[in-house]
Design a protein around this motif. Structure first.
Motif, PDB file in Angstrom:
ATOM      1  N   GLU A  31      36.938  14.022   9.551  1.00  0.00           N
ATOM      2  CA  GLU A  31      37.432  13.824  10.915  1.00  0.00           C
ATOM      3  C   GLU A  31      38.652  14.692  11.189  1.00  0.00           C
ATOM      4  N   GLU A  32      39.572  14.771  10.249  1.00  0.00           N
ATOM      5  CA  GLU A  32      40.770  15.580  10.466  1.00  0.00           C
ATOM      6  C   GLU A  32      40.410  17.051  10.647  1.00  0.00           C
ATOM      7  N   GLN A  33      39.454  17.530   9.886  1.00  0.00           N
ATOM      8  CA  GLN A  33      39.016  18.921  10.054  1.00  0.00           C
ATOM      9  C   GLN A  33      38.310  19.118  11.385  1.00  0.00           C
ATOM     10  N   PHE A  34      37.572  18.115  11.830  1.00  0.00           N
ATOM     11  CA  PHE A  34      36.938  18.181  13.145  1.00  0.00           C
ATOM     12  C   PHE A  34      37.999  18.266  14.234  1.00  0.00           C
ATOM     13  N   TYR A  35      39.079  17.501  14.089  1.00  0.00           N
ATOM     14  CA  TYR A  35      40.124  17.499  15.108  1.00  0.00           C
ATOM     15  C   TYR A  35      40.849  18.834  15.195  1.00  0.00           C
ATOM     16  N   LEU A  36      40.851  19.598  14.122  1.00  0.00           N
ATOM     17  CA  LEU A  36      41.453  20.928  14.192  1.00  0.00           C
ATOM     18  C   LEU A  36      40.674  21.855  15.114  1.00  0.00           C
ATOM     19  N   VAL A  37      39.369  21.670  15.148  1.00  0.00           N
ATOM     20  CA  VAL A  37      38.496  22.552  15.936  1.00  0.00           C
ATOM     21  C   VAL A  37      38.250  22.011  17.337  1.00  0.00           C
ATOM     22  N   PHE A  38      38.204  20.698  17.480  1.00  0.00           N
ATOM     23  CA  PHE A  38      37.780  20.063  18.717  1.00  0.00           C
ATOM     24  C   PHE A  38      38.500  20.566  19.964  1.00  0.00           C
ATOM     25  N   PRO A  39      39.838  20.567  20.025  1.00  0.00           N
ATOM     26  CA  PRO A  39      40.473  20.965  21.293  1.00  0.00           C
ATOM     27  C   PRO A  39      40.198  22.413  21.674  1.00  0.00           C
ATOM     28  N   LEU A  40      39.964  23.271  20.692  1.00  0.00           N
ATOM     29  CA  LEU A  40      39.651  24.669  20.995  1.00  0.00           C
ATOM     30  C   LEU A  40      38.308  24.782  21.706  1.00  0.00           C
ATOM     31  N   LEU A  41      37.336  23.954  21.285  1.00  0.00           N
ATOM     32  CA  LEU A  41      36.029  23.966  21.934  1.00  0.00           C
ATOM     33  C   LEU A  41      36.037  23.174  23.239  1.00  0.00           C
ATOM     34  N   PHE A  42      36.852  22.132  23.295  1.00  0.00           N
ATOM     35  CA  PHE A  42      36.846  21.240  24.451  1.00  0.00           C
ATOM     36  C   PHE A  42      37.674  21.770  25.610  1.00  0.00           C
ATOM     37  N   PHE A  43      38.560  22.711  25.346  1.00  0.00           N
ATOM     38  CA  PHE A  43      39.469  23.185  26.390  1.00  0.00           C
ATOM     39  C   PHE A  43      38.714  23.678  27.616  1.00  0.00           C
ATOM     40  N   ALA A  44      37.568  24.327  27.383  1.00  0.00           N
ATOM     41  CA  ALA A  44      36.791  24.830  28.520  1.00  0.00           C
ATOM     42  C   ALA A  44      36.399  23.697  29.462  1.00  0.00           C
ATOM     43  N   TRP A  45      36.106  22.522  28.897  1.00  0.00           N
ATOM     44  CA  TRP A  45      35.718  21.386  29.739  1.00  0.00           C
ATOM     45  C   TRP A  45      36.846  20.989  30.693  1.00  0.00           C
ATOM     46  N   THR A  46      38.076  21.076  30.242  1.00  0.00           N
ATOM     47  CA  THR A  46      39.216  20.665  31.078  1.00  0.00           C
ATOM     48  C   THR A  46      39.456  21.626  32.231  1.00  0.00           C
ATOM     49  N   ARG A  47      38.857  22.813  32.167  1.00  0.00           N
ATOM     50  CA  ARG A  47      39.030  23.786  33.257  1.00  0.00           C
ATOM     51  C   ARG A  47      38.118  23.481  34.438  1.00  0.00           C
ATOM     52  N   GLY A  75      34.384  23.063  36.674  1.00  0.00           N
ATOM     53  CA  GLY A  75      33.432  24.039  37.198  1.00  0.00           C
ATOM     54  C   GLY A  75      32.474  24.569  36.155  1.00  0.00           C
ATOM     55  N   ARG A  76      32.261  25.879  36.205  1.00  0.00           N
ATOM     56  CA  ARG A  76      31.317  26.505  35.279  1.00  0.00           C
ATOM     57  C   ARG A  76      31.798  26.473  33.837  1.00  0.00           C
ATOM     58  N   TRP A  77      33.100  26.299  33.667  1.00  0.00           N
ATOM     59  CA  TRP A  77      33.625  26.228  32.309  1.00  0.00           C
ATOM     60  C   TRP A  77      33.015  25.071  31.538  1.00  0.00           C
ATOM     61  N   ARG A  78      32.625  24.041  32.268  1.00  0.00           N
ATOM     62  CA  ARG A  78      32.067  22.876  31.585  1.00  0.00           C
ATOM     63  C   ARG A  78      30.709  23.186  30.951  1.00  0.00           C
ATOM     64  N   SER A  79      29.974  24.065  31.569  1.00  0.00           N
ATOM     65  CA  SER A  79      28.710  24.494  30.959  1.00  0.00           C
ATOM     66  C   SER A  79      28.969  25.241  29.652  1.00  0.00           C
ATOM     67  N   LEU A  80      30.054  26.008  29.629  1.00  0.00           N
ATOM     68  CA  LEU A  80      30.422  26.710  28.406  1.00  0.00           C
ATOM     69  C   LEU A  80      30.768  25.717  27.302  1.00  0.00           C
ATOM     70  N   ALA A  81      31.520  24.652  27.646  1.00  0.00           N
ATOM     71  CA  ALA A  81      31.868  23.639  26.657  1.00  0.00           C
ATOM     72  C   ALA A  81      30.612  22.992  26.085  1.00  0.00           C
ATOM     73  N   LEU A  82      29.666  22.656  26.954  1.00  0.00           N
ATOM     74  CA  LEU A  82      28.410  22.082  26.493  1.00  0.00           C
ATOM     75  C   LEU A  82      27.680  23.033  25.550  1.00  0.00           C
ATOM     76  N   ALA A  83      27.668  24.319  25.907  1.00  0.00           N
ATOM     77  CA  ALA A  83      26.984  25.307  25.076  1.00  0.00           C
ATOM     78  C   ALA A  83      27.664  25.459  23.723  1.00  0.00           C
ATOM     79  N   LEU A  84      29.003  25.459  23.717  1.00  0.00           N
ATOM     80  CA  LEU A  84      29.734  25.617  22.464  1.00  0.00           C
ATOM     81  C   LEU A  84      29.451  24.455  21.511  1.00  0.00           C
ATOM     82  N   PHE A  85      29.529  23.234  22.030  1.00  0.00           N
ATOM     83  CA  PHE A  85      29.269  22.081  21.164  1.00  0.00           C
ATOM     84  C   PHE A  85      27.797  22.013  20.762  1.00  0.00           C
TER      85      PHE A  85
END
Length: 699
Positions: free
Chosen positions: A162-178, A180-190
């Motif tokens: 879990e701790e290693q997942f948390y290191l990566v999570f915000p980098l992938l999730f940041f697009a979702w917080t933007r 619009g279309r950024w949310r599609s990118l977040a879905l694709a990344l995950f």
């Protein structure tokens, strides 16, 4: 085990909260997961697939951690990272560090150093930095092997994931917080990460199942599944008709998901990761989260999961998970946990420690008003300093184990643990020198003497020792030989293999190559008159360090046609492999089988562990029974000695001078465990061994 959305009753954070609303049924689901894990660890036969509760935690963590920052609008990536990591620090570190330190101290007090505990300290130290899963994987510590039941830090592997997942999570999730279309990118990344992780899990499971079980790369898909569920539900814009139909089927869907989860707890099997073992708990958890989160007020199951008792357990699930495993393992090392009374004691102790941890460590620091006024960077930096300080203290504690330990074994390590002697009082100025050599597959430790003059008279023969851990257990005796005679001793660890044990008819290809390389190394280094000493476990042991209480059911295991055929094949292979050394003038000495014990003495040496069920079989055995048991092996050794002009050194009379073979003599240990001798026994046997090597005769 993350619980960001489980904050009912806590004061809301200052200002606008980026987190989704609290969902009490999630805590109820956590309660089911942690109870399943505890039951499995307490009595696996009660819930054979209970370990799948960790799979449930992974999915929940992915879902909840997405909710925790789903409404983020406070700034850019740097601000998100500071906010997210500071919350992780407050959430995870306090209770984890407290548990690790307490467990380190308890381990230092009652767990002696042994093969069975060889991974314990390093697992705990790596857990401070969230890397215990990598350590366990690198050391091939199979989660389902008996030895992991005696490591009080094994359970931290999932926290590392879990701790290693948390290191990566915000980098992938940041697009979702933007938005619009950024949310599609977040879905694709995950989605891409999920598929990559599944592929890695599938490939590793076929090559190395133990490693596949522990790594973030093989577990990421479970956490990503929870993330994708939250993101998918957040984007769901169904028609009114579809919403009505969803409400009508919510209870049925949630019930079906619960059944699937229950089946996984009962039927998941060790070694079935990732397919099919991890699929059912993941799908069941996703179904429960989807149906109950989308229409929580209309779901009967959601209302049940949100009941007061389950929510209370769920809020404490992190602390319960942290403490239950060290409690169980420490009981295994001391009193055992086999009886109903001890099982109830383990559950009660876990509940009490978890409650104390939750009330006095976890919740206060997580919801601290003072910490909320700090900058996120300050919280993060303070947490890192605290972890580093705690880890430093833990390292010091590990190094001081011989001083603080309550264990007789640790307090009298010089008598229990076979180690090379550094010097001898009767040989002032003579010191042992150890070096390591490696020539391909042939790895060796070379012991020589320095600091004193050569012995007068004929040169004592150099020794080459080979076999298995039983050859290594003679290192005290062999080093004394070096200090007394000035001869060199070359000891081959022979890792993972056993040579000349007469119990294995056909060796693995890797061991055959390793032994060929070792024998070639001996042929190059040995001079005529030098000695090859072959010591190995040639009897089937009565008990192991981590096994059930010993008995004598194996006494007849070396008799009969099948056992004779095994020894016959082994004899022919040994004759072929050793004749070149014999022809080169190397003298071959076999060790005759030593006594075996029904229980391991090092685990039964103190008042706090003497009542352990593993000690029930006792620490002695009839000499006549041992002599009858080893008779077929002695016959094989005699045939080998005849065919190789070799000899057999027999330590039985010294280790067992009377009618009963015991674990100790006059308060001094003769055996470390059920078959390896102690350092005291090494010194007891030295005169006989040295005389046999120098004269070829027993004294």
């Amino acid at each position: 085990m993350d619980r960001d959305s489980g904050n009912a009753g806590a004061a809301p954070p200052a200002g606008h909260s980026p987190r989704a609303d609290y969902l009490p049924f999630v805590d109820g689901l956590r309660a089911f997961a942690v109870i399943a894990v505890i039951i499995y660890h307490l009595r696996p036969e009660w819930l054979p697939g209970g370990f799948a509760g960790v799979d449930v935690f992974f999915v929940i963590s992915g879902f909840v951690v997405s909710a925790s920052v789903s409404r983020w609008d406070r700034g850019g990536l740097r601000d998100l990272l500071a906010y997210f990591y500071a919350r992780r620090m407050q959430r995870i570190a306090p209770a984890l560090v407290a548990c690790l330190l307490a467990t380190m101290l308890a381990s230092a007090l009652v767990i002696p150093t042994a093969w069975l505990s060889s991974s314990n300290d390093m697992t705990g130290l790596f857990a401070f930095v969230g890397l215990s899963n990598f350590y366990l994987a690198a050391n091939h510590e199979d989660y389902f092997s008996p030895s992991t039941d005696f490591n009080p830090f094994t359970h931290t592997w999932s926290l590392g994931v879990e701790e290693q997942f948390y290191l990566v999570f915000p980098l992938l999730f940041f697009a979702w917080t933007r938005g619009g279309r950024w949310r599609s990118l977040a879905l694709a990344l995950f989605g891409l990460a999920l598929l990559s992780s599944l592929g890695d899990a599938w490939l590793r499971a076929h090559r190395d199942p133990g490693t596949a079980f522990y790594l973030i790369s093989t577990r990421f898909w479970q956490l990503a599944a929870g993330v994708l569920l939250f993101l998918g539900l957040s984007r769901w814009n169904a028609s009114d008709a579809l919403r009505v139909r969803f409400r009508q089927t919510a209870n049925a869907g949630a019930g079906l998901a619960l059944v699937l989860l229950g089946i996984s707890f009962w039927t998941s099997e060790p070694g079935a990761f990732p397919f099919p073992g991890a699929w059912m708990p993941v799908l069941g958890t996703l179904g429960l989260l989807a149906f109950t989160q989308r229409e929580p007020s209309r779901s009967l199951l959601s209302s049940g999961l949100a009941s007061g008792t389950l929510v209370a357990i769920g809020r404490r699930s992190y602390s319960l998970y942290l403490w239950h495993w060290p409690v169980l393992v420490l009981l295994r090392w001391t009193t055992g946990v086999d009886s109903w009374l001890l099982a109830i004691t383990a559950v009660f102790a876990t509940a009490m420690l978890a409650e104390l941890s939750y009330r006095w460590v976890e919740a206060p620091l997580r919801y601290s008003p003072a910490l909320r006024r700090w900058s996120r960077i300050r919280v993060l930096a303070t947490g890192l300093v605290a972890i580093a300080s705690a880890a430093t203290f833990a390292v010091a504690l590990v190094k001081s184990k011989p001083v603080v330990s309550l264990s007789t074994v640790m307090r009298h390590a010089d008598e229990w643990y076979p180690e090379p002697l550094k010097s001898l009082p009767e040989k002032p100025g003579c010191l042992i020198n150890k070096s390591r050599r490696q020539d391909g597959l042939a790895r060796s430790r070379v012991y020589s003497r320095m600091g004193c003059a050569a012995e007068p008279g004929a040169r004592a023969p150099a020794l080459f020792a080979l076999g298995d851990s039983h050859a290594l257990a003679y290192v005290t005796l062999l080093s004394e030989y070096v200090l007394h005679t000035g001869a060199t001793v070359t000891l081959y660890p022979n890792s993972g293999c056993s040579y000349a044990n007469l119990r294995t008819a056909v060796e693995s290809a890797a061991c055959v190559e390793q032994h060929r390389a070792i024998l070639a190394d001996i042929a190059r280094a040995a001079k005529p008159g030098d000695v090859l000493f072959l010591a190995a476990l040639r009897l089937n042991r009565f008990s192991d360090q981590d096994g059930k209480p010993g008995d004598y059911d194996v006494l007849g295991s070396l008799q009969g046609k099948s056992a004779d055929q095994v020894r016959d094949k082994a004899e022919h292979a040994l004759l072929a492999g050793l004749r070149p050394l014999r022809d080169a003038g190397v003298r071959i000495v076999f060790e005759a089988p030593k006594p075996l014990l029904p229980a391991p003495p090092f685990r039964c040496s103190d008042r706090f562990n003497a009542v352990n069920p593993i000690c029930a079989a006792g620490l002695s055995v009839s000499r006549s029974a041992i002599e009858a048991y080893r008779r077929p092996v002695l016959a094989s050794l005699d045939r080998l000695a005849s065919g190789l002009d070799a000899s057999v050194w027999d330590p039985l009379a010294l280790l067992c001078p009377g009618s009963t073979c015991s674990a100790a003599r006059d308060g001094h240990p003769l055996f470390f465990d059920g078959d390896h001798i102690s350092a005291f026994a090494n010194r007891l046997l030295y005169p006989s061994f040295a005389n046999f090597i120098l004269t070829g005769r027993h004294p």
